[in-house]
Design an enzyme around this catalytic site. Structure first.
Site, PDB file in Angstrom:
ATOM      1  N   CYS A   1       0.830  -1.201   0.000  1.00 55.85           N
ATOM      2  CA  CYS A   1       0.000   0.000   0.000  1.00 55.85           C
ATOM      3  C   CYS A   1       0.863   1.248   0.000  1.00 55.85           C
ATOM      4  O   CYS A   1       2.096   1.174  -0.011  1.00 55.85           O
ATOM      5  CB  CYS A   1      -0.931   0.002   1.210  1.00 55.85           C
ATOM      6  SG  CYS A   1      -0.038   0.181   2.774  1.00 55.85           S
TER       7      CYS A   1
ATOM      8  N   CYS B   1       3.461   1.583   2.689  1.00 49.61           N
ATOM      9  CA  CYS B   1       4.695   0.834   2.436  1.00 49.61           C
ATOM     10  C   CYS B   1       5.648   1.671   1.598  1.00 49.61           C
ATOM     11  O   CYS B   1       6.846   1.773   1.908  1.00 49.61           O
ATOM     12  CB  CYS B   1       4.391  -0.462   1.691  1.00 49.61           C
ATOM     13  SG  CYS B   1       3.303  -1.591   2.567  1.00 49.61           S
TER      14      CYS B   1
ATOM     15  N   ASP C   1       7.329  26.163 -34.262  1.00 51.18           N
ATOM     16  CA  ASP C   1       8.341  26.395 -35.285  1.00 51.18           C
ATOM     17  C   ASP C   1       7.679  26.081 -36.629  1.00 51.18           C
ATOM     18  O   ASP C   1       6.736  25.289 -36.688  1.00 51.18           O
ATOM     19  CB  ASP C   1       9.528  25.461 -35.028  1.00 51.18           C
ATOM     20  CG  ASP C   1      10.524  25.473 -36.160  1.00 51.18           C
ATOM     21  OD1 ASP C   1      10.910  26.571 -36.582  1.00 51.18           O
ATOM     22  OD2 ASP C   1      10.910  24.384 -36.626  1.00 51.18           O
TER      23      ASP C   1
ATOM     24  N   ASP D   1      11.738  21.079 -33.607  1.00 47.67           N
ATOM     25  CA  ASP D   1      12.444  19.868 -34.008  1.00 47.67           C
ATOM     26  C   ASP D   1      13.480  19.420 -32.989  1.00 47.67           C
ATOM     27  O   ASP D   1      14.151  18.410 -33.190  1.00 47.67           O
ATOM     28  CB  ASP D   1      13.095  20.038 -35.383  1.00 47.67           C
ATOM     29  CG  ASP D   1      14.126  21.152 -35.420  1.00 47.67           C
ATOM     30  OD1 ASP D   1      14.534  21.602 -34.333  1.00 47.67           O
ATOM     31  OD2 ASP D   1      14.513  21.567 -36.513  1.00 47.67           O
TER      32      ASP D   1
ATOM     33  N   ASP E   1      15.710  24.605 -32.262  1.00 49.92           N
ATOM     34  CA  ASP E   1      14.727  25.217 -31.367  1.00 49.92           C
ATOM     35  C   ASP E   1      15.046  24.932 -29.903  1.00 49.92           C
ATOM     36  O   ASP E   1      14.217  25.205 -29.024  1.00 49.92           O
ATOM     37  CB  ASP E   1      13.321  24.696 -31.684  1.00 49.92           C
ATOM     38  CG  ASP E   1      12.894  25.035 -33.102  1.00 49.92           C
ATOM     39  OD1 ASP E   1      12.983  26.216 -33.470  1.00 49.92           O
ATOM     40  OD2 ASP E   1      12.501  24.118 -33.842  1.00 49.92           O
TER      41      ASP E   1
END
Length: 812
Positions: free
Chosen positions: A12, A15, A430, A626, A630
């Site tokens: 859980c 834990c 772009d 790309d 950029d």
């Protein structure tokens, strides 16, 4: 250094919180994140300050097991058979127990005839057998409790253990009363037996955990399928001989033999031969691509037809597939900010629940109620409060969302970007390579004789390496036009090129070159001006001072660009276009695409400043580019999306990588993030609301006013159901695909006779792809599961498969 560990014994959120807390306490550990769904721990640490052994020891001290997880190791496939056997035996034993304990209430003959002593002993016998089958809850629960980090198993162990020991105490009283001959008191004490509550709690919690684990296993299928793509062996040429070796033994530079139907075990370049490669998992393109000597090939793609030898460039953890798997693991190990709420609650939740259970029992005892009543309330509080659903709320949704994204070519590198996606209010694009294909193509031809113009143009441009020249020579090839032979090639001082074609002085270039060479092109000037105003590049062609005509070229808009822009606007996003092109070209493209906000003649640094200015205005910006020129803008943006990255999937500047080179995938990614966060919020709401409503009810808050009291057996059922519901809710994300209009597509299963190998599967997939059908082939079942456009009939499918050499035996 960053390392991932496989953790055992967690059940859980408490834990996972305990494991994280223990590891973070180590000096040199910068970050520790547990994924409860995958049972993994991702740790970022300083190697000179702490070792992997230290981390494993810290996990063990917290009460759990740990081992280093290999990068490309598949998630451990859970063997459900032992759990299933224990579950079946538990419910088989539960049936007679419930008959004995509850049968007298309904007047059932055998139960009513049993004496209190026999009744109690039989109940104890069946209950102890069920406890033995599910003893792991007691081992795990009390071990964690004694270590100071109680978990879900602690709540189950305390709750069912309290009911069990009180029942054993009452049974001892019954035996003593019967021995003393006080059968009336023995009968009275028999009503204080809670054996069935302890047994039902353990059985129902086990059922819930079993269903939860089965559902959870479905959410990790994405990584398993990716890992299964890679072959286990490779045929290499070493010392002039062919030999099969494990893929793990491949080295860079190995020559690898690939036959028809085989998957590639590495990335590389074809040395000899050729083949048709199914690269759909990388590019999204279903139609196989022809590859020849000198072409790059990618790991895990399929050679559907052909034979070649390729030289390995990237092997092991460096392949494209390995990088994708690593990204998938990393994103599932990370957590979005919204998960911090669950983490904070989980760290104090279980101790708080134990305190509430004790307080409720004490209050009812002080109020004069019986011990069984107080015990009933305390046990119900403990059982209904198990925080399984809370711990699963975030990781299941993240896993399903990222798995869905990966299948659609969208790689999400961290969970934080999913939450950022819902805040985006503007998109910065772009132009080249994002909105357009990034390569020019011939759009218009104006000539006195088109064949002569193209022959001369292709002849002179064949000697140039300029992108515009390649576009013209490609156009000639596509239209089967033979270029003139050109010689004495030279550049025209930046304005064009010159050469001799068929012995004639041939010029190719812009208007400045024509003016400089005193060539009259006046008859084409008006058309050239019109084409230039449309943002196209115009080249004039002449021979011996006589104008042949002009060719206009332009970067082509991507087929899905308009669809993507429409999707952005539907999501309420502002769209901005940035380009290094001139104002005229940018304006023409923006007008055609319906983009109102654009900026031309910008440099990479200008793009970064543009994004920064938007952020200063209070906007949350996503940048799509790309991933190369950029990079500054991508790094600045709140959400960075790299498009068309292909095998370069690990672009440092991107949060999300689109592998299919489709702008529409960016719209899909943003929609996916919005749906994923909504799903997480739903999961957290129901987990928290469930506990907020369930704990007061279990504690008996409404008992005096309304007479409501929650039976521990129903509390166990509700607790188990909550976890299953959270997982099932997350699984709705697994097939999320808003791009396809479901009304226009139907999912069908095509049964095909004659498919025997990957080569066969490739031929069938290629045949269906020609109809626009994307199919998943299952060779074992001899089926193709396909998304079929409604305008494609079953007869079309049958003909396509038969033309490939196979037989359709049924379509459902």
């Amino acid at each position: 250094m960053k390392q991932t560990f496989l953790i055992t014994g967690m059940s859980c959120a408490a834990c996972s919180a305990a494991v994280e807390r223990s590891v973070r306490a180590l000096k040199g550990v910068k970050e520790a994140r547990v994924n409860l769904l995958l049972n993994t721990l991702s740790v970022q640490f300083e190697e000179d300050a702490v070792s992997e052994r230290d981390i494993i020891s810290a996990v063990i001290r917290a009460g759990y097991g740990a081992s280093v997880l290999q990068n490309n190791a598949a998630p451990a496939k859970k063997d459900f058979s032992p759990t299933k056997k224990r579950l079946i035996l538990s419910f088989i034993l539960l049936i007679p127990l419930m008959y004995i304990s509850m049968g007298a209430m309904f007047g059932l003959p055998l139960a009513k005839a049993l004496s209190p002593v026999l009744n109690g002993c039989l109940q104890a016998l069946f209950t102890l057998a069920i406890v033995g089958l599910n003893f792991r809850y007691f081992l795990s629960g009390f071990r964690s409790l004694f270590k100071g980090s109680p978990n879900m198993d602690s709540l189950v162990a305390i709750g069912s253990g309290a009911a069990l020991f009180y029942s054993l105490y009452s049974l001892a009283g019954i035996l003593l009363a019967a021995k003393a001959g006080d059968y009336g008191h023995a009968e009275h004490l028999s009503h204080s037996l809670y054996f069935e509550s302890a047994a039902v709690i353990l059985s129902v919690v086990s059922l819930g955990k079993f269903l939860e684990e089965r559902a959870k296993s479905r959410t990790s299928k994405a990584i398993e399928k990716l890992i299964d793509l890679a072959p286990q062996t490779a045929e290499v040429i070493r010392g002039g001989k062919n030999q099969n070796i494990p893929v793990a033994q491949l080295t860079q530079g190995d020559l690898i033999v690939i036959r028809s139907g085989q998957r590639l075990p590495a990335d590389g370049i074809i040395d000899k031969g050729e083949g048709f490669m199914d690269e759909s998992f990388v590019t999204g393109e279903s139609v196989p691509v022809h590859k020849k000597a000198g072409d790059k090939v990618i790991c895990a793609t399929i050679n559907t037809d052909g034979y070649f030898i390729f030289k390995a460039e990237k092997v092991g953890d460096n392949t494209t597939l390995a990088q994708i798997i690593k990204l998938m693991r990393d994103v599932n190990a990370s957590k979005p900010p919204i998960a911090e709420l669950a983490d904070k609650i989980s760290s104090v939740f279980v101790p708080a629940v134990i305190a509430i259970a004790l307080i409720s029992a004490v209050i009812w005892l002080l109020a004069g109620y019986s011990f069984p009543f107080a015990l009933n309330c305390a046990v119900a509080v403990l059982v209904i409060s198990c925080p399984c659903a809370l711990g699963l709320a975030t990781p299941t949704a993240i896993m399903c969302a990222t798995g869905s994204g990966a299948r659609n070519g969208v790689l999400i590198k961290n969970a934080k970007s999913i939450q950022t996606g819902i805040k985006i209010d503007c998109i910065v694009l772009d132009k080249t390579g994002t909105l357009t294909q990034g390569k020019p193509a011939v759009t218009d031809i104006v000539a006195k004789d088109e064949n002569i113009l193209i022959s001369a143009a292709a002849g002179i441009e064949a000697l140039s390496s300029h992108p515009l020249a390649k576009a013209i020579t490609d156009y000639a090839k596509q239209n089967n036009i033979t270029p003139f032979k050109a010689e004495n090639f030279r550049y025209g001082e930046g304005f064009g090129v010159k050469a001799l074609c068929q012995g004639k002085e041939t010029l190719a270039g812009n208007l400045k070159l024509m003016d400089k060479e005193s060539v009259d092109v006046s008859e084409f000037k008006q058309k050239a001006r019109q084409l230039s105003e449309q943002g196209k590049t115009v080249l004039f062609f002449t021979q011996d001072k006589t104008a042949l005509g002009l060719i206009a070229l332009a970067d082509q808009i991507k087929p899905d660009a308009k669809e993507a822009l429409k999707a952005f606007r539907e999501m309420g996003l502002e769209v901005y276009m940035l380009t290094g092109d001139n104002e005229l070209t940018a304006s023409a493209l923006a007008k055609e695409l319906g983009i109102e906000n654009f900026k031309a003649e910008v440099l990479p640094a200008d793009k970064e400043n543009f994004v920064r200015d938007l952020q200063k205005q209070g906007k949350t910006a996503a940048m799509i580019g790309d991933g190369i020129n950029d990079a500054p803008a991508l790094a600045r943006a709140d959400l960075a999306i790299a498009i068309g990255a292909g095998s370069d999937i690990a672009a440092d500047s991107a949060d999300i990588v689109l592998m299919h080179d489709k702008l529409s995938d960016a719209a899909y990614a943003i929609r996916l993030s919005r749906v994923a966060i909504t799903n997480i919020k739903q999961n957290l709401f129901w987990a928290l609301f469930y506990n907020a409503a369930g704990i007061p009810l279990a504690a008996g808050v409404f008992y005096k006013a309304l007479g409501w009291q929650l039976n521990p057996m129903f509390a166990a059922s509700a607790m188990a159901l909550s976890s299953v519901c959270v997982v099932l809710n997350s699984l709705r994300l697994a097939n999320f695909n808003p791009v396809k209009n479901k009304e226009n597509y139907m999912t069908k299963i095509i049964h095909i006779e004659g498919m025997a190998c990957q080569h066969c599967a490739g031929r069938v997939k290629t045949a269906l792809a020609a109809l626009g059908i994307d199919a998943e082939i299952d060779l074992n079942a001899k089926t193709a599961t396909a998304q079929i456009p409604q305008n494609i009939s079953d007869q079309d499918i049958i003909r396509a498969v038969e033309n490939a050499g196979y037989k359709v035996t049924g379509i459902k």
